[in-house]
Design an enzyme around this catalytic site. Structure first.
Site, PDB file in Angstrom:
ATOM      1  N   LYS A  18      -0.420  -6.796   4.477  1.00 51.52           N
ATOM      2  CA  LYS A  18      -0.668  -5.518   3.788  1.00 51.52           C
ATOM      3  C   LYS A  18      -2.099  -5.042   4.050  1.00 51.52           C
ATOM      4  CE  LYS A  18       2.750  -6.434   0.181  1.00 51.52           C
ATOM      5  NZ  LYS A  18       3.011  -7.031  -1.143  1.00 51.52           N
ATOM      6  N   GLN A  48      -0.649  -9.479  -5.977  1.00 59.15           N
ATOM      7  CA  GLN A  48       0.578 -10.025  -5.378  1.00 59.15           C
ATOM      8  C   GLN A  48       1.349 -10.894  -6.378  1.00 59.15           C
ATOM      9  OE1 GLN A  48       1.701  -9.303  -2.258  1.00 59.15           O
ATOM     10  NE2 GLN A  48       3.506 -10.589  -2.529  1.00 59.15           N
ATOM     11  N   ASP A  52       1.627  -0.350  -6.710  1.00 53.67           N
ATOM     12  CA  ASP A  52       2.933  -1.009  -6.708  1.00 53.67           C
ATOM     13  C   ASP A  52       3.920  -0.254  -7.604  1.00 53.67           C
ATOM     14  OD1 ASP A  52       3.726  -3.104  -5.175  1.00 53.67           O
ATOM     15  OD2 ASP A  52       2.917  -4.680  -6.465  1.00 53.67           O
TER      16      ASP A  52
END
Ligand code: NAP
Length: 293
Positions: free
Chosen positions: A51, A95, A120
């Site tokens: 990412k 994460q 997110d």
């Protein structure tokens, strides 16, 4: 039926990144994505590095903070508070999942991220914005699936969409996005009665169960669209391979299907980058309107 249309995530993701880059060109600052990871689970290490690397590749600033798995909740919350307050950080991604041994609570951490930097799209404020049809950051995997369907010209209006998954990450937000597109949506899960009859009625079947071979040809409407979200690791001839939920025979029944890998996965990452550009744009617009008040 044979040779279904393969819905390539790479092709659709490239189109989404083009959109992100054209937004980027109009911004006066470089959007900055800050990725945080706890521990060194191999899959999480590879996802977070990828990412951060991809963000740089399309012209974003990115930072990856790798913390030990015994990092305390207080220390992580302190870092998030600092990133929330930093005007040069536009997107924050922590994460998940955390390492098994970690005592840090996922919900507490997700809620600590400022909703406007929550790239997110999992903060309750963004969940509320999604369900009430208001502008907000949308969760990356469901939004990526919608972008993929758009790319291939698959219109959801009047279609029956069945999603086998009811998680906050996939099923629930995807249901909201499909409703926005005027689909008739069913969410199935482990307690659904006669699952085969339910999935077989789907014009668009989305599976995210996480079990190899779970979706058999009998569960798919002939000519239907199948979106396989799952990423299952298997070992073939001593080598690691990634596969989805669909048994190979599903390719003989479906009219269009996402491969694994190379389907939904690239869309998820691209949507994260798109969200970062969008978050930066909105933060800049807001700070300009505040300074001109
Ligand atoms: P999860 O929370 O474990 O959800 C799994 C879902 O499958 C649950 O809703 C569960 O139902 C349902 N299920 C399990 N057994 C079932 C059965 N026998 N019949 C019907 N439904 C059943 O997992 P997740 O986080 O949503 O992720 C799901 C999969 O998607 C994983 O393989 C993950 O790696 C993958 N994923 C991929 C991406 C990507 O970018 N490609 C992104 C996110 C996730 P209950 O709720 O009743 O337990």
């Amino acid at each position: 039926m044979s040779n279904p249309l393969l819905l390539s995530g790479d092709a659709a993701a490239a189109a989404l990144l083009d959109r992100a880059q054209s937004e980027l060109a109009s911004l006066l600052v470089k959007p900055h994505l800050h990725v945080v990871r706890l521990g060194d689970d191999p899959a999480s290490v590879s996802y977070t590095r990828m990412k951060a690397r991809r963000a740089k590749k399309i012209g974003l600033e990115s930072t990856l903070t790798e913390l030990p798995s015994d990092t305390s909740e207080a220390a992580l919350l302190e870092l998030i508070a600092a990133l929330n307050a930093d005007p040069l950080t536009h997107g924050i991604l922590v994460q998940l999942p955390f390492p098994k041994e970690s005592a840090v609570r996922e919900a507490v951490v997700l809620e600590a991220i400022h909703p406007d930097k929550d790239v997110d799209g999992l903060h309750v404020v963004n969940v509320g914005r999604l369900w009430s049809g208001r502008e907000g950051l949308r969760p990356c995997t469901p939004a990526g699936i919608i972008s993929m369907l758009d790319f291939y010209g698959i219109d959801l209006a009047r279609k029956s969409v069945v999603i086998v998954n009811r998680s906050q990450l996939v099923g629930k937000p995807l249901a909201a996005l499909c409703l926005e597109r005027n689909a008739t949506v069913t969410i199935a899960h482990s307690r659904t009665a006669d699952l085969e009859a339910v999935t077989r009625a789907a014009d668009v079947l989305v599976t995210a169960v996480g079990r190899v071979g779970f979706i058999t040809p009998e569960m798919v409407k002939p000519g239907g669209v199948v979106i396989d979200v799952s990423v299952n690791r298997i070992v073939v001839d001593g080598a690691d391979r990634l596969v989805g939920d669909c048994a190979s025979g599903v390719f003989d029944v479906a009219g269009a299907i996402t491969p694994v890998p190379g389907g939904v996965g690239p869309m998820t990452v691209s949507h994260l980058l798109y969200n970062t550009v969008l978050a930066a744009k909105r933060q800049l617009e807001r700070s300009q309107s505040t300074s001109s008040d």
